[in-house]
Design a protein around this motif. Sequence first.
Motif, PDB file in Angstrom:
ATOM      1  N   ALA A   1      37.343  24.653  40.545  1.00  0.00           N
ATOM      2  CA  ALA A   1      37.529  26.069  40.881  1.00  0.00           C
ATOM      3  C   ALA A   1      36.538  26.928  40.085  1.00  0.00           C
ATOM      4  O   ALA A   1      36.150  26.580  38.972  1.00  0.00           O
ATOM      5  N   SER A   2      36.137  28.037  40.681  1.00  0.00           N
ATOM      6  CA  SER A   2      35.289  28.990  39.966  1.00  0.00           C
ATOM      7  C   SER A   2      35.610  30.396  40.436  1.00  0.00           C
ATOM      8  O   SER A   2      36.187  30.599  41.498  1.00  0.00           O
ATOM      9  N   LEU A   3      35.247  31.350  39.602  1.00  0.00           N
ATOM     10  CA  LEU A   3      35.424  32.763  39.954  1.00  0.00           C
ATOM     11  C   LEU A   3      34.339  33.564  39.267  1.00  0.00           C
ATOM     12  O   LEU A   3      33.702  33.099  38.321  1.00  0.00           O
ATOM     13  N   ILE A   4      34.131  34.775  39.773  1.00  0.00           N
ATOM     14  CA  ILE A   4      33.107  35.665  39.233  1.00  0.00           C
ATOM     15  C   ILE A   4      33.741  36.999  38.904  1.00  0.00           C
ATOM     16  O   ILE A   4      34.531  37.543  39.699  1.00  0.00           O
ATOM     17  N   ARG A   5      33.411  37.529  37.748  1.00  0.00           N
ATOM     18  CA  ARG A   5      33.815  38.874  37.328  1.00  0.00           C
ATOM     19  C   ARG A   5      32.549  39.687  37.088  1.00  0.00           C
ATOM     20  O   ARG A   5      31.517  39.136  36.674  1.00  0.00           O
ATOM     21  N   HIS A   6      32.624  40.988  37.324  1.00  0.00           N
ATOM     22  CA  HIS A   6      31.491  41.885  37.100  1.00  0.00           C
ATOM     23  C   HIS A   6      31.854  42.942  36.069  1.00  0.00           C
ATOM     24  O   HIS A   6      32.993  43.431  36.048  1.00  0.00           O
TER      25      HIS A   6
END
Length: 153
Positions: free
Chosen positions: A140-145
């Motif tokens: 799993a992966s996710l991106i935050r800005h």
Amino acid sequence: LATSTVIQAARIDSLPEPPPPDQQLANPYTLGTMRIVPKSVPEYLTSDEISLVFLVYNVGLTTSGMPDVNIEYTFNRRGPSGDEYFNRTNPQDFNEQTLPPGFDLAAGHQLVAGQAVPLSGFPEADYRLEIEVTDNTTGASLIRHVDFSVSAS
């Protein structure tokens, strides 16, 4: 896989001991002996550094019972034609080799991530930091800005 809000810290204070449980509500940005003072406005000078802190939750565990998480930080300059790559820092790894002996999520230990990056090499501009969190155990992966600006004065 999830993260807390990414906190831009004005400063991080080291406490001699954690606040007692009855004072935890009065100290919501305290993790153990680390008190985070959030920055109210995401504006920095080139003489400052940007300090970020966040927690990573719901990670998978390897057969040894440890997480295996990689975090990449990519800085992009924002412009009229969109975001343009500026630079990146070294990735952070949270795994059996990098976590302290005895680290145990089941015992309440937390994956606390973040960096402090000097802004002296950043030209005046608006920026978007992309934080990519990858759980190598589950895939799993996710991106935050995180948006911020840098000025000379």
